[in-house]
Design a protein around this motif. Structure first.
Motif, mmCIF file in Angstrom:
data_model
loop_
_atom_site.group_PDB
_atom_site.id
_atom_site.type_symbol
_atom_site.label_atom_id
_atom_site.label_comp_id
_atom_site.label_asym_id
_atom_site.label_seq_id
_atom_site.Cartn_x
_atom_site.Cartn_y
_atom_site.Cartn_z
ATOM 1 N N LEU A 1 -3.362 0.445 -6.383
ATOM 2 C CA LEU A 1 -3.850 -0.353 -5.569
ATOM 3 C C LEU A 1 -4.285 -1.531 -6.309
ATOM 4 O O LEU A 1 -4.212 -2.708 -5.856
ATOM 5 N N LEU B 1 -8.454 -0.088 1.833
ATOM 6 C CA LEU B 1 -8.230 -0.669 0.736
ATOM 7 C C LEU B 1 -9.814 -1.257 0.168
ATOM 8 O O LEU B 1 -9.843 -1.484 -1.107
ATOM 9 N N THR C 1 0.825 -1.117 -0.014
ATOM 10 C CA THR C 1 -0.087 0.081 0.033
ATOM 11 C C THR C 1 0.912 1.306 -0.158
ATOM 12 O O THR C 1 0.586 2.192 -0.671
#
Length: 512
Positions: free
Chosen positions: A291, A274, A98
């Motif tokens: 991502l 997320l 991340t």
């Protein structure tokens, strides 16, 4: 461009709907599963399956559960709560992925950048691999570096810079991009390249680009910060059937791969990010595209331990396709010195779990994740997942304990060693540097690493001795064998400790 006009579902869920995947699970279905999940977690701590445990469950942008169970250390009765800091072990990998996504989102680097574009002095033994391997290759464990490269150096005191510099002396374990080969130091190379592109250290990049924007105030990628936390969980290993907090472990040299620490409350914020494809509370923290790139399968990683279904690896993420067709993201973490962690997400369905425990071996985090999926998607448990995962980890523990077996029983009538003078001196190879044999008859020792850490040598048979090196995973006893030259003195020293990486042989250095 297609994502720009979305006002409702996130990019990933919109795509899932376009291709006919399952609809997102509603919040009520997840909430209905929580009472039984809590019972399972409470039971695991009460029964001694783990000393301490913390959970976080998130649905979309909502944190539905954070809780702690059991104790931080069996040396006391301080309880685990949702703000207890745990070492994440390899759950640091998707957390670090991340961070790299944030760097990519800023435009400082790309997953497809060659690592040496940002680490110009870095080398592998293979010139093509040095030149061509991308940040993403290192994050997908397809660099060709083997599993424990650099780990042996780390455990005798070498720092990150020294370890990364010495990777050039190791033959690649596999052909680059051909085979999945899990490598902590390999992934670390990719992380360092991304951080260098952003003009920051890895630790600062993690704090500035992830922990601080999300308010993860108890999270860090530095071991010193973990140790400074008063509310922290100790590592535990099972000794004579009881959990013992006797060991500590700093993973700073490979921090991107295993050195982060966090809490259930903080990890819940990360899961919100997320599941929102980079957005939290309607605010973009990280662009969605990098991502989502991290979630694509990049290489086959083998069959699942219990399901035996194919699994894959993306950029810092394990990827599975369940029997019902759902794509699952997951990553486990473990220190054999006493930690076990798990994160699992069903991004199309919009929910996930983090489970942090302070013990090894245990299958509790894995079992709780599988149980949550059953309770939400099936409505009941299809099996005793905690028991099955605990059973799956028993062979792992037995295998670790068996590593030193060749030296557990000395010969009944061992051949005596030569006088100490035949062995004393300095031996070296490029990878591990110099080692020294010091002492007198009956009391030899070896000094390893930049700090010259000293370990006693115990005679085993003839020119073979044993030593114990504190390493993770633990090798309680390993061998040191001297190879004699024509003058009756040792010309070479073989250290089994470095054999896995092909660097067992050390040549005697003559005094100048």
């Amino acid at each position: 461009a297609a994502a720009a006009g979305l006002s409702g579902p996130t990019v990933a869920r919109a795509h899932a709907q376009e291709v006919g995947a399952h609809r997102p699970v509603d919040r009520a279905a997840v909430e209905a599963a929580l009472p039984r999940l809590l019972e399972l977690a409470e039971g695991a701590a009460a029964s001694g399956d783990v000393p301490g445990l913390a959970l976080a469950v998130v649905h979309g942008d909502d944190v539905l559960l954070t809780a702690g169970f059991g104790v931080r250390s069996t040396d006391g009765d301080a309880p685990v709560d949702a703000d207890t800091v745990f070492q994440l072990a390899s759950v640091s990998k998707p957390v670090g992925s991340t961070v790299v996504s944030a760097i990519v989102g800023r435009g400082d680097a790309a997953w497809t950048d060659q690592a040496t574009a940002h680490l110009p002095g870095f080398q592998l033994a293979d010139r093509w691999a040095t030149r061509e391997l991308m940040i993403g290759d290192y994050y997908a464990h397809r660099s060709g570096l083997g599993g424990d490269v650099g780990g042996d150096l780390e455990r005798v005191g070498y720092d990150r810079d020294a370890i990364i510099e010495r990777l050039r002396y190791l033959k690649l374990a596999t052909s680059p991009r051909s085979t999945y080969a899990y490598s902590n130091m390999g992934l670390t190379v990719g992380a360092l390249a991304a951080a260098a592109a952003a003009g920051m250290t890895w630790e600062d990049a993690s704090a500035r680009l992830l922990y601080e924007p999300l308010g993860m105030t108890h999270s860090s990628s530095r071991y010193a910060d973990f140790v400074a936390q008063p509310n922290r969980a100790a590592l535990h290993v099972r000794i004579d059937g009881a959990w013992d907090p006797k060991l500590t472990y700093s993973a700073d040299p490979g921090s991107p791969a295993g050195g982060a620490s966090s809490t259930a409350n903080d990890m819940a914020q990360w899961m919100r990010l997320l599941l929102g494809d980079g957005r939290v509370g309607g605010r973009e923290v990280i662009p969605a595209e990098p991502l989502l790139e991290a979630r694509k399968p990049r290489i086959y990683s083998g069959p699942g331990p219990l399901t035996h279904a194919p699994t894959f690896y993306g950029y810092g993420w394990g990827i599975e396709y369940r029997d019902d067709g759902r794509m699952a993201l997951r990553h486990a973490g473990a220190f054999s010195l006493g930690a076990r962690t798990m994160v699992g997400l069903l991004p199309e369905e919009g929910f996930g779990l983090v489970a942090l425990s302070n013990a090894f071996p245990t299958g509790v985090p894995d079992g709780l994740l599988a149980s949550l999926y059953d309770l939400v998607l099936v409505g009941e448990l299809t099996r005793d997942w905690i028991a099955d995962w605990n059973a799956a980890y028993e062979p792992v523990a037995q295998a670790l304990g068996a590593i030193g077996e060749p030296y557990e029983s000395a010969p009944a009538a061992p051949t005596p060693p030569l006088p100490a003078a035949a062995y004393l001196g300095t031996y070296a190879n490029d990878y591990a540097g110099p080692v020294e044999i010091v002492g007198q008859d009956g009391a030899l020792a070896i000094r390893l690493g930049p700090e010259r850490r000293e370990f006693a040598l115990t005679h085993f048979n003839h020119d073979t001795f044993t030593l114990g090196v504190d390493k993770e995973p633990p090798v309680w006893v390993t061998g040191a064998t001297f190879v004699l030259g024509p003058d009756g003195r040792a010309a070479w020293l073989r250290l089994d400790y470095f054999a896995e990486n092909g660097q067992a042989m050390f040549e005697r250095q003559e005094e100048s």
